[in-house]
Design a protein around this motif. Structure first.
Motif, PDB file in Angstrom:
ATOM      1  N   ARG A 206      13.543 -29.617  -6.373  1.00  0.00           N
ATOM      2  CA  ARG A 206      14.424 -30.667  -5.856  1.00  0.00           C
ATOM      3  C   ARG A 206      15.562 -30.092  -5.018  1.00  0.00           C
ATOM      4  O   ARG A 206      15.976 -30.692  -4.027  1.00  0.00           O
ATOM      5  N   LEU A 207      16.055 -28.933  -5.394  1.00  0.00           N
ATOM      6  CA  LEU A 207      17.125 -28.303  -4.611  1.00  0.00           C
ATOM      7  C   LEU A 207      16.636 -27.949  -3.209  1.00  0.00           C
ATOM      8  O   LEU A 207      17.360 -28.124  -2.221  1.00  0.00           O
ATOM      9  N   PHE A 208      15.398 -27.469  -3.124  1.00  0.00           N
ATOM     10  CA  PHE A 208      14.837 -27.168  -1.798  1.00  0.00           C
ATOM     11  C   PHE A 208      14.633 -28.451  -0.993  1.00  0.00           C
ATOM     12  O   PHE A 208      14.831 -28.460   0.229  1.00  0.00           O
ATOM     13  N   GLU A 209      14.244 -29.534  -1.658  1.00  0.00           N
ATOM     14  CA  GLU A 209      14.074 -30.800  -0.942  1.00  0.00           C
ATOM     15  C   GLU A 209      15.401 -31.283  -0.372  1.00  0.00           C
ATOM     16  O   GLU A 209      15.449 -31.902   0.699  1.00  0.00           O
ATOM     17  N   ILE A 210      16.494 -30.992  -1.085  1.00  0.00           N
ATOM     18  CA  ILE A 210      17.823 -31.397  -0.608  1.00  0.00           C
ATOM     19  C   ILE A 210      18.270 -30.528   0.558  1.00  0.00           C
ATOM     20  O   ILE A 210      18.807 -31.027   1.553  1.00  0.00           O
ATOM     21  N   GLU A 211      18.042 -29.228   0.449  1.00  0.00           N
ATOM     22  CA  GLU A 211      18.563 -28.279   1.438  1.00  0.00           C
ATOM     23  C   GLU A 211      17.692 -28.153   2.679  1.00  0.00           C
ATOM     24  O   GLU A 211      18.182 -27.791   3.751  1.00  0.00           O
ATOM     25  N   VAL A 212      16.388 -28.441   2.549  1.00  0.00           N
ATOM     26  CA  VAL A 212      15.456 -28.199   3.664  1.00  0.00           C
ATOM     27  C   VAL A 212      14.924 -29.540   4.182  1.00  0.00           C
ATOM     28  O   VAL A 212      14.087 -30.169   3.525  1.00  0.00           O
ATOM     29  N   PRO A 213      15.383 -29.990   5.340  1.00  0.00           N
ATOM     30  CA  PRO A 213      14.918 -31.282   5.877  1.00  0.00           C
ATOM     31  C   PRO A 213      13.411 -31.330   6.077  1.00  0.00           C
ATOM     32  O   PRO A 213      12.803 -32.390   5.916  1.00  0.00           O
ATOM     33  N   GLU A 214      12.806 -30.199   6.419  1.00  0.00           N
ATOM     34  CA  GLU A 214      11.364 -30.175   6.660  1.00  0.00           C
ATOM     35  C   GLU A 214      10.563 -30.475   5.388  1.00  0.00           C
ATOM     36  O   GLU A 214       9.461 -31.015   5.452  1.00  0.00           O
ATOM     37  N   ILE A 215      11.122 -30.106   4.230  1.00  0.00           N
ATOM     38  CA  ILE A 215      10.461 -30.439   2.962  1.00  0.00           C
ATOM     39  C   ILE A 215      10.663 -31.909   2.650  1.00  0.00           C
ATOM     40  O   ILE A 215       9.748 -32.618   2.231  1.00  0.00           O
ATOM     41  N   TYR A 216      11.865 -32.393   2.888  1.00  0.00           N
ATOM     42  CA  TYR A 216      12.180 -33.796   2.593  1.00  0.00           C
ATOM     43  C   TYR A 216      11.310 -34.749   3.408  1.00  0.00           C
ATOM     44  O   TYR A 216      10.841 -35.769   2.898  1.00  0.00           O
ATOM     45  N   ASP A 217      11.084 -34.399   4.688  1.00  0.00           N
ATOM     46  CA  ASP A 217      10.296 -35.314   5.538  1.00  0.00           C
ATOM     47  C   ASP A 217       8.795 -35.034   5.485  1.00  0.00           C
ATOM     48  O   ASP A 217       8.013 -35.707   6.150  1.00  0.00           O
ATOM     49  N   GLY A 218       8.379 -34.035   4.693  1.00  0.00           N
ATOM     50  CA  GLY A 218       6.965 -33.785   4.492  1.00  0.00           C
ATOM     51  C   GLY A 218       6.335 -32.800   5.456  1.00  0.00           C
ATOM     52  O   GLY A 218       5.140 -32.502   5.337  1.00  0.00           O
ATOM     53  N   THR A 219       7.105 -32.283   6.403  1.00  0.00           N
ATOM     54  CA  THR A 219       6.557 -31.292   7.343  1.00  0.00           C
ATOM     55  C   THR A 219       6.160 -30.016   6.617  1.00  0.00           C
ATOM     56  O   THR A 219       5.145 -29.400   6.911  1.00  0.00           O
ATOM     57  N   VAL A 220       6.976 -29.615   5.638  1.00  0.00           N
ATOM     58  CA  VAL A 220       6.697 -28.446   4.812  1.00  0.00           C
ATOM     59  C   VAL A 220       6.485 -28.933   3.382  1.00  0.00           C
ATOM     60  O   VAL A 220       7.230 -29.784   2.887  1.00  0.00           O
ATOM     61  N   GLU A 221       5.469 -28.400   2.717  1.00  0.00           N
ATOM     62  CA  GLU A 221       5.143 -28.809   1.354  1.00  0.00           C
ATOM     63  C   GLU A 221       5.304 -27.639   0.399  1.00  0.00           C
ATOM     64  O   GLU A 221       4.881 -26.517   0.686  1.00  0.00           O
TER      65      GLU A 221
END
Length: 376
Positions: A206-221
Motif C-alpha cells: 500500500r505504501l508503494f501504491e501511495i508513493e508511485v503513481p504508476e502503481i496506483y493507475d495500474g501501469t506498474v503491477e
C-alpha cells in the motif's frame, strides 16, 4: 418530548451521522416498554410522536371482534361502530390512552434504552465504514501503550496494534503519527474491534501504491512481496508497457520514492525486483544484488539450484541467510545456492546448454534496483 430534545436529535444526526428516523424508532420502542412497565398495561399500543411540536401520544390498538374475550386487545363491533360507523370485523381501532404524567415517567425509563439504541446504531455505522477498509492503509495516532498492545486512534474508533504486529526496530510514544495496515475488523458485544499491523506485507504494498503513481493507475503491477519487517524486504514489479521501467518508476528520481517508504518504515531496507514469467530470470533477479552465473530448474520439486561466483556466495546467501530466504518467498521457488567452484566439482556447471535465458549483462540490467548492500 420538548423542542430541545428534537434539536438535540438534529444535532446528533449531524455530528454522529445517525439517521433521525433510527433514533425516533428507538424512542418509540422505549416508550412502549415504559408504558407497559410503569402503568401495568399489556395491551398492544402505538406511540405517536409529533416532530413539529414535540408532543407524544399513546394509542391502544384493539381488534374488532364479535365477542370480546380480552378487553385489553379486543373491542366489540358494537362499540367500534359508536366510534366510527365504517369499522368492520378484524379492523384495528386505535384509542388514545396517554396517561397524564406519562412524559416524565417515560423519559426517565426510556433514557437508558434510547442511549443503548443510539450506541448500537453508531457502532453499526462505524463497522460499516471500517469493514470496507480491511486490507487498506490508514494513518493513526498512538494513544497509549501497554506490554501487549499499542492503541491507535483512527478518528472514530481506537484500533489495536498487537505486539507481534509491531516492528522490532520501532518505539511507539503517545501522539506519534503512524501508518498502519487494517488486518481485521470484528463485530463484538462492545462494538467494532479493529486490528492493525506494521509488519504485514500489505503495508509495504500500500505504501508503494501511495508513493508511485504508476502503481496506483495500474501501469506498474506489484506481483509479489516478501518481507522481514524492520530489517529487509523485496518486492517484484512488472509492466505490460514496454516503454515503462517498473523498477525505475518505483525507485523514483534519485531514489526519492523508495526513500520515502524507507523513512516511513524506520530504515527498513527495500529491494525492488523486476518480475519475469521465466523462473530462471526471476530467481536470478530476486537474488540481486549478487550476480548469478546459472539457474538450474527442477520443475517437479519447484526448486532451483543457483550457481554464483565464489566471491558472491556470501552476498547471495545474505546475513543469516536472509537474502536467499526472501528471494525464495518472493519467487515461490526453493533456492539452493552453490559457489562456482563447488558446482564445477559436482559437475553441474558449466552445462553444454545453459538454462539461463539472459546473458550476464542482461541479468545485471534487468534484475533489481537496490540501494542497499549486504555487509557480512
Amino acid at each position: 418530548m420538548s423542542s430541545e430534545l428534537l434539536d438535540a436529535l438534529v444535532l446528533l444526526e449531524k455530528e454522529k451521522g445517525i439517521s433521525r428516523d433510527i433514533i425516533i424508532e428507538a424512542i418509540e420502542a422505549a416508550l412502549i416498554s415504559a408504558y407497559r412497565r410503569n402503568f401495568n398495561q399489556a395491551q398492544n399500543v402505538r406511540i405517536d410522536i409529533h416532530l413539529g411540536n414535540g408532543t407524544m401520544r399513546v394509542f391502544a390498538r384493539k381488534e374488532v371482534v364479535d365477542e370480546v374475550f380480552d378487553p385489553r386487545l379486543e373491542i366489540s363491533l358494537e362499540d367500534a361502530l359508536k366510534i366510527n360507523p365504517n369499522y368492520q370485523i378484524n379492523d384495528i381501532v386505535e384509542l388514545e390512552v396517554t396517561p397524564k404524567d406519562f412524559g416524565r415517567i417515560a423519559a426517565q425509563t426510556a433514557k437508558q434504552v434510547v442511549t443503548q439504541r443510539v450506541r448500537e446504531a453508531e457502532r453499526g455505522i462505524i463497522y460499516s465504514e471500517f469493514i470496507d477498509r480491511e486490507e487498506d492503509i490508514m494513518t493513526g495516532i498512538v494513544q497509549r501503550t501497554d506490554p501487549k498492545f499499542i492503541y491507535v486512534s483512527l478518528g472514530k474508533i481506537e484500533a489495536i496494534l498487537p505486539s507481534n504486529e509491531q516492528m522490532p526496530n520501532e518505539r511507539y510514544k503517545p501522539h506519534d503519527r503512524i501508518k498502519v495496515f487494517l488486518t481485521k475488523v470484528e463485530k463484538t458485544t462492545k462494538g467494532p474491534q479493529i486490528y492493525v499491523s506494521r509488519t504485514h506485507p500489505g503495508l509495504l504494498k500500500r505504501l508503494f501504491e501511495i508513493e508511485v503513481p504508476e502503481i496506483y493507475d495500474g501501469t506498474v503491477e506489484i506481483k509479489s512481496v516478501a518481507r522481514e519487517a524492520g530489517d529487509r524486504s523485496k518486492i517484484s514489479v512488472h509492466s505490460d508497457n514496454q516503454e515503462v521501467d517498473p523498477v525505475g518508476a518505483c525507485v523514483g528520481p534519485k531514489g526519492t520514492r523508495v526513500q520515502a517508504i524507507v523513512n516511513e518504515l524506520k530504515g527498513e531496507k527495500i529491494d525492488i525486483v523486476k518480475w519475469s514469467q521465466d523462473p530462471v530470470v526471476f530467481v536470478a533477479n530476486a537474488l540481486s544484488p549478487s550476480k548469478v552465473l546459472d539457474v538450474i530448474v527442477h520443475e517437479e520439486e519447484k526448486a532451483t539450484t543457483v550457481i554464483v561466483p565464489d566471491f558472491q556466495l556470501s552476498l547471495a546467501i545474505g546475513k543469516r541467510g536472509q537474502n536467499a530466504r526472501l528471494a525464495a518467498k518472493l519467487t515461490g521457488w526453493k533456492i539452493d545456492i552453490k559457489s562456482e567452484t563447488d558446482a564445477r566439482a559436482a559437475g553441474i556447471y558449466p552445462r553444454e546448454e545453459t538454462l539461463l535465458s539472459l546473458s550476464q549483462e542482461d541479468v545485471e540490467e534487468d534484475s533489481e534496483m537496490s540501494i542497499f548492500e549486504d555487509i557480512d
